[in-house]
Design an enzyme around this catalytic site. Sequence first.
Site, PDB file in Angstrom:
ATOM      1  N   PRO A  12      47.191  45.091  43.383  1.00 59.82           N
ATOM      2  CA  PRO A  12      46.207  45.701  42.488  1.00 59.82           C
ATOM      3  C   PRO A  12      46.797  46.479  41.314  1.00 59.82           C
ATOM      4  O   PRO A  12      46.071  46.851  40.398  1.00 59.82           O
ATOM      5  CB  PRO A  12      45.446  46.644  43.417  1.00 59.82           C
ATOM      6  CG  PRO A  12      46.434  46.991  44.484  1.00 59.82           C
ATOM      7  CD  PRO A  12      47.281  45.772  44.686  1.00 59.82           C
ATOM      8  N   ASP A  35      48.900  36.874  34.502  1.00 60.47           N
ATOM      9  CA  ASP A  35      47.561  37.204  34.039  1.00 60.47           C
ATOM     10  C   ASP A  35      47.556  38.584  33.388  1.00 60.47           C
ATOM     11  O   ASP A  35      48.490  39.365  33.559  1.00 60.47           O
ATOM     12  CB  ASP A  35      46.588  37.193  35.231  1.00 60.47           C
ATOM     13  CG  ASP A  35      46.249  35.771  35.633  1.00 60.47           C
ATOM     14  OD1 ASP A  35      46.518  34.845  34.856  1.00 60.47           O
ATOM     15  OD2 ASP A  35      45.711  35.602  36.740  1.00 60.47           O
ATOM     16  N   LYS A  57      43.323  35.226  30.277  1.00 63.79           N
ATOM     17  CA  LYS A  57      42.155  34.768  29.516  1.00 63.79           C
ATOM     18  C   LYS A  57      41.859  35.687  28.338  1.00 63.79           C
ATOM     19  O   LYS A  57      41.247  35.291  27.374  1.00 63.79           O
ATOM     20  CB  LYS A  57      40.914  34.721  30.414  1.00 63.79           C
ATOM     21  CG  LYS A  57      41.062  33.829  31.626  1.00 63.79           C
ATOM     22  CD  LYS A  57      40.964  32.363  31.244  1.00 63.79           C
ATOM     23  CE  LYS A  57      41.097  31.451  32.457  1.00 63.79           C
ATOM     24  NZ  LYS A  57      42.389  31.537  33.124  1.00 63.79           N
ATOM     25  N   GLY A  88      46.992  38.981  39.530  1.00 58.82           N
ATOM     26  CA  GLY A  88      46.640  40.268  40.123  1.00 58.82           C
ATOM     27  C   GLY A  88      46.102  40.075  41.536  1.00 58.82           C
ATOM     28  O   GLY A  88      45.529  39.034  41.854  1.00 58.82           O
ATOM     29  N   GLY A  89      46.290  41.083  42.371  1.00 57.55           N
ATOM     30  CA  GLY A  89      45.728  41.033  43.718  1.00 57.55           C
ATOM     31  C   GLY A  89      46.341  39.940  44.554  1.00 57.55           C
ATOM     32  O   GLY A  89      47.562  39.758  44.575  1.00 57.55           O
ATOM     33  N   ASP A  90      45.485  39.170  45.218  1.00 57.83           N
ATOM     34  CA  ASP A  90      45.943  37.999  45.969  1.00 57.83           C
ATOM     35  C   ASP A  90      45.739  36.773  45.088  1.00 57.83           C
ATOM     36  O   ASP A  90      44.693  36.649  44.443  1.00 57.83           O
ATOM     37  CB  ASP A  90      45.122  37.857  47.265  1.00 57.83           C
ATOM     38  CG  ASP A  90      45.594  36.662  48.063  1.00 57.83           C
ATOM     39  OD1 ASP A  90      46.476  36.841  48.921  1.00 57.83           O
ATOM     40  OD2 ASP A  90      45.119  35.528  47.808  1.00 57.83           O
ATOM     41  N   THR A 118      44.631  42.268  47.844  1.00 53.27           N
ATOM     42  CA  THR A 118      43.489  42.020  46.961  1.00 53.27           C
ATOM     43  C   THR A 118      42.782  43.333  46.590  1.00 53.27           C
ATOM     44  O   THR A 118      42.876  44.337  47.299  1.00 53.27           O
ATOM     45  CB  THR A 118      42.530  41.008  47.611  1.00 53.27           C
ATOM     46  OG1 THR A 118      41.621  40.551  46.613  1.00 53.27           O
ATOM     47  CG2 THR A 118      41.742  41.602  48.767  1.00 53.27           C
ATOM     48  N   MET A 171      34.368  41.649  39.627  1.00 52.29           N
ATOM     49  CA  MET A 171      33.820  41.436  38.280  1.00 52.29           C
ATOM     50  C   MET A 171      32.328  41.774  38.221  1.00 52.29           C
ATOM     51  O   MET A 171      31.521  40.948  37.794  1.00 52.29           O
ATOM     52  CB  MET A 171      34.058  39.980  37.837  1.00 52.29           C
ATOM     53  CG  MET A 171      35.531  39.622  37.765  1.00 52.29           C
ATOM     54  SD  MET A 171      35.832  37.850  37.627  1.00 52.29           S
ATOM     55  CE  MET A 171      35.991  37.352  39.332  1.00 52.29           C
ATOM     56  N   ALA A 200      41.779  50.479  40.942  1.00 52.11           N
ATOM     57  CA  ALA A 200      42.311  50.877  42.253  1.00 52.11           C
ATOM     58  C   ALA A 200      43.830  50.734  42.271  1.00 52.11           C
ATOM     59  O   ALA A 200      44.373  49.736  41.783  1.00 52.11           O
ATOM     60  CB  ALA A 200      41.701  49.997  43.348  1.00 52.11           C
TER      61      ALA A 200
HETATM   62  N1  SAH Z   1      43.002  37.858  42.507  1.00 50.54           N
HETATM   63  C1  SAH Z   1      42.442  39.171  42.238  1.00 50.54           C
HETATM   64  C2  SAH Z   1      41.043  39.081  41.664  1.00 50.54           C
HETATM   65  C3  SAH Z   1      40.979  38.398  40.330  1.00 50.54           C
HETATM   66  S1  SAH Z   1      39.391  38.489  39.577  1.00 50.54           S
HETATM   67  C4  SAH Z   1      42.473  40.009  43.519  1.00 50.54           C
HETATM   68  O1  SAH Z   1      42.731  39.461  44.598  1.00 50.54           O
HETATM   69  O2  SAH Z   1      42.264  41.221  43.444  1.00 50.54           O
HETATM   70  C5  SAH Z   1      39.553  39.969  38.616  1.00 50.54           C
HETATM   71  C6  SAH Z   1      38.707  41.067  39.228  1.00 50.54           C
HETATM   72  O3  SAH Z   1      39.386  41.674  40.325  1.00 50.54           O
HETATM   73  C7  SAH Z   1      38.405  42.233  38.315  1.00 50.54           C
HETATM   74  O4  SAH Z   1      37.357  41.948  37.421  1.00 50.54           O
HETATM   75  C8  SAH Z   1      38.015  43.288  39.306  1.00 50.54           C
HETATM   76  O5  SAH Z   1      36.729  43.053  39.829  1.00 50.54           O
HETATM   77  C9  SAH Z   1      39.021  43.019  40.417  1.00 50.54           C
HETATM   78  N2  SAH Z   1      40.222  43.864  40.317  1.00 50.54           N
HETATM   79  C10 SAH Z   1      41.482  43.459  40.076  1.00 50.54           C
HETATM   80  N3  SAH Z   1      42.345  44.499  40.090  1.00 50.54           N
HETATM   81  C11 SAH Z   1      41.609  45.593  40.357  1.00 50.54           C
HETATM   82  C12 SAH Z   1      41.904  46.982  40.524  1.00 50.54           C
HETATM   83  N4  SAH Z   1      43.148  47.452  40.416  1.00 50.54           N
HETATM   84  N5  SAH Z   1      40.874  47.823  40.808  1.00 50.54           N
HETATM   85  C13 SAH Z   1      39.621  47.364  40.931  1.00 50.54           C
HETATM   86  N6  SAH Z   1      39.284  46.064  40.777  1.00 50.54           N
HETATM   87  C14 SAH Z   1      40.249  45.194  40.498  1.00 50.54           C
END
Ligand code: SAH
Length: 258
Positions: A12, A35, A57, A88-90, A118, A171, A200
């Site tokens: 995150p 990304d 994007k 980002g995230g997973d 995630t 989102m 987060a």
């Molecule tokens: N693959 C990512 C999600 C990609 S879609 C994952 O697993 O987290 C992008 C969305 O993820 C953002 O619009 C938001 O809703 C969320 N997101 C990503 N990073 C975040 C963060 N640090 N805090 C809160 N929401 C986050």
Amino acid sequence: MKGKVYLVGAGPGDPELLTVKAARILREADVVLHDDLVTPEILSLASSSALVVNVGKRCGRKGVVQEEINALMIAHASDGRAVVRLKGGDPLVFGRAGEECDALGEAGVEFEIVPGVTAAFAAAAAAGISLTDRRFASKLVFLAGRRAAASLARDSSGGGIACDATLAIYMPGEFYGRFAEELTAAGWSADTPCLIVSGAATPGQKIARTHLRNLPQSPRLPAPAVLIVGAVAAERRTAPFESEPPAEIYAALASERS
Ligand code: SAH
């Protein structure tokens, strides 16, 4: 030498939430295609000789972007390079990784997936709630923005998503009013707790609490944000609200590099 593509989760934001494996692969990569949400602290772990490209994007390109990204991954791997596709995230959660894996598979390019933390899990940790606390929830549903609003009122059985679910809505954008409307129409109590966590596990982390009744008027925290809806969102165990993750993490990393 045969190249390979690694679809890597960057977590995150907090570099300490990167897996050890992700950090190693990032250090060894020849090419990093990332990304927008990947933080500079994490990108700085890549080798100074690596080619680092933002393919997000929001960097102004539209339309053929996904095909372009696929083509870039395939071209670099075919030239024998180690390519990191950093998300980002997973990498498999709302990240179009399915399409990327299909394209790599069709091109005969070897690939490996490295999971990440995630956003919903980072948000839950920040707020000190358990998304699956068995006293309040029996399921956890991941939903995304516009499509979430449409699907909330009907699941595969034709009814709404049962009220014993925790919803993690990515989102959430402009749709707070619609979520509240659809959920109350599907029988969710207007008193159902909601939690919005923005950024987060980043220095700008912000947490807001509300209820379905007040969700349409709730303040829009800056993107990226996740919205968590369900009885578990009322719990409060660790972080005081509007808290920030320890700034010393970033300071320590910066001084390590200098
Ligand atoms: N693959 C990512 C999600 C990609 S879609 C994952 O697993 O987290 C992008 C969305 O993820 C953002 O619009 C938001 O809703 C969320 N997101 C990503 N990073 C975040 C963060 N640090 N805090 C809160 N929401 C986050």
